[in-house]
Write a protein that holds these residues in place. Structure first.
Motif, PDB file in Angstrom:
ATOM      1  N   GLY A  50      -9.127  -7.951   4.230  1.00  0.00           N
ATOM      2  CA  GLY A  50      -8.456  -8.116   4.871  1.00  0.00           C
ATOM      3  C   GLY A  50      -6.434  -7.142   4.787  1.00  0.00           C
ATOM      4  O   GLY A  50      -6.783  -6.689   4.112  1.00  0.00           O
ATOM      5  N   LEU A  51      -5.701  -7.564   5.312  1.00  0.00           N
ATOM      6  CA  LEU A  51      -4.963  -7.037   5.505  1.00  0.00           C
ATOM      7  C   LEU A  51      -3.628  -7.769   4.910  1.00  0.00           C
ATOM      8  O   LEU A  51      -3.582  -9.378   5.780  1.00  0.00           O
ATOM      9  CB  LEU A  51      -4.350  -5.972   6.858  1.00  0.00           C
ATOM     10  N   LYS A  52      -2.514  -7.976   4.888  1.00  0.00           N
ATOM     11  CA  LYS A  52      -1.579  -8.322   4.365  1.00  0.00           C
ATOM     12  C   LYS A  52      -0.132  -7.572   4.522  1.00  0.00           C
ATOM     13  O   LYS A  52      -0.075  -6.548   3.963  1.00  0.00           O
ATOM     14  CB  LYS A  52      -1.113  -8.708   3.229  1.00  0.00           C
ATOM     15  N   ASP A  53       0.704  -8.711   5.522  1.00  0.00           N
ATOM     16  CA  ASP A  53       2.446  -7.802   5.466  1.00  0.00           C
ATOM     17  C   ASP A  53       2.284  -6.347   6.164  1.00  0.00           C
ATOM     18  O   ASP A  53       2.470  -5.846   5.786  1.00  0.00           O
ATOM     19  CB  ASP A  53       3.135  -7.906   4.446  1.00  0.00           C
ATOM     20  N   TRP A  54       0.788  -6.329   7.163  1.00  0.00           N
ATOM     21  CA  TRP A  54       0.479  -4.925   7.566  1.00  0.00           C
ATOM     22  C   TRP A  54       2.246  -4.737   8.745  1.00  0.00           C
ATOM     23  O   TRP A  54       2.150  -5.589   9.656  1.00  0.00           O
ATOM     24  CB  TRP A  54       0.182  -4.067   8.522  1.00  0.00           C
ATOM     25  N   GLN A  55       2.708  -3.679   8.274  1.00  0.00           N
ATOM     26  CA  GLN A  55       4.096  -2.794   9.664  1.00  0.00           C
ATOM     27  C   GLN A  55       3.997  -2.052  10.105  1.00  0.00           C
ATOM     28  O   GLN A  55       4.184  -0.905   9.468  1.00  0.00           O
ATOM     29  CB  GLN A  55       4.993  -3.161   8.410  1.00  0.00           C
TER      30      GLN A  55
ATOM     31  N   GLU B 116      -2.171  -5.506  -6.862  1.00  0.00           N
ATOM     32  CA  GLU B 116      -2.914  -6.754  -7.870  1.00  0.00           C
ATOM     33  C   GLU B 116      -3.984  -6.485  -8.265  1.00  0.00           C
ATOM     34  O   GLU B 116      -5.530  -6.204  -7.235  1.00  0.00           O
ATOM     35  CB  GLU B 116      -2.806  -7.764  -7.198  1.00  0.00           C
TER      36      GLU B 116
ATOM     37  N   LYS C 191      -6.230  -5.724  -4.858  1.00  0.00           N
ATOM     38  CA  LYS C 191      -5.255  -5.444  -3.747  1.00  0.00           C
ATOM     39  C   LYS C 191      -4.498  -3.698  -3.785  1.00  0.00           C
ATOM     40  O   LYS C 191      -3.829  -3.922  -5.026  1.00  0.00           O
ATOM     41  CB  LYS C 191      -3.792  -6.809  -4.026  1.00  0.00           C
TER      42      LYS C 191
ATOM     43  N   GLY D 272       1.881  -1.554   3.895  1.00  0.00           N
ATOM     44  CA  GLY D 272       1.120  -2.922   3.907  1.00  0.00           C
ATOM     45  C   GLY D 272       0.437  -3.115   3.030  1.00  0.00           C
ATOM     46  O   GLY D 272       0.009  -2.400   1.698  1.00  0.00           O
ATOM     47  N   THR D 273      -0.562  -4.325   3.022  1.00  0.00           N
ATOM     48  CA  THR D 273      -1.493  -4.255   1.398  1.00  0.00           C
ATOM     49  C   THR D 273      -3.197  -4.005   2.119  1.00  0.00           C
ATOM     50  O   THR D 273      -3.225  -4.988   3.265  1.00  0.00           O
ATOM     51  CB  THR D 273      -1.148  -5.202   0.576  1.00  0.00           C
ATOM     52  N   LYS D 274      -3.828  -3.994   1.830  1.00  0.00           N
ATOM     53  CA  LYS D 274      -5.150  -3.629   2.208  1.00  0.00           C
ATOM     54  C   LYS D 274      -6.200  -4.218   0.711  1.00  0.00           C
ATOM     55  O   LYS D 274      -5.536  -4.279  -0.250  1.00  0.00           O
ATOM     56  CB  LYS D 274      -5.981  -2.347   2.031  1.00  0.00           C
ATOM     57  N   VAL D 275      -6.878  -5.321   0.996  1.00  0.00           N
ATOM     58  CA  VAL D 275      -7.398  -6.075   0.154  1.00  0.00           C
ATOM     59  C   VAL D 275      -8.896  -6.471   0.311  1.00  0.00           C
ATOM     60  O   VAL D 275      -9.318  -6.134   1.085  1.00  0.00           O
ATOM     61  CB  VAL D 275      -6.803  -7.489   0.294  1.00  0.00           C
TER      62      VAL D 275
END
Length: 111
Positions: free
Chosen positions: A39-44, A63, A77, A93-96
């Motif tokens: 997933g993605l986190k905080d994608w802007q 991480e 991450k 953003g962050t890719k997990v």
């Protein structure tokens, strides 16, 4: 064709996200070790990208941790920036990713 708010044709933001993922895997660093995209986190979406723009991506490991349920896997991450030719950061953003581990128990901290 009708001109939009920016006066020229835009590249769809999700297309850039997809291209950035392809560029990441073209490096070959994840080819045999990545199991799944989690997933993605905080994608802007920070700035528009237009037809003819050139992009590149910057990825930094933010991480690494052990999988909570599978000892042979870990979670990686990556903080990602998509950058245009003029230096403008257009997406962040962050890719997990779910990763294989060569030796169980030796990545990051246990959570």
């Amino acid at each position: 064709m009708e001109q939009g708010e920016f006066g020229q044709r835009l590249v769809h933001g999700l297309l850039l996200l997809s291209v950035s993922h392809g560029l990441l895997f073209q490096l070959g660093l994840l080819r045999d070790s990545c199991i799944a995209f989690l997933g993605l986190k905080d994608w802007q979406f920070k700035a528009p990208v237009f037809f003819g723009d050139t992009i590149h991506c910057r990825s930094v490991v933010s991480e690494i941790r052990n999988s909570r349920s599978k000892p042979d896997r870990g979670v990686l991450k990556l903080a990602v920036e998509i950058i245009k030719q003029d230096g403008t950061v257009c997406q962040t953003g962050t890719k997990v990713l779910l990763m294989r581990r060569s030796r169980p128990g030796e990545c990051g901290r246990q959570e």
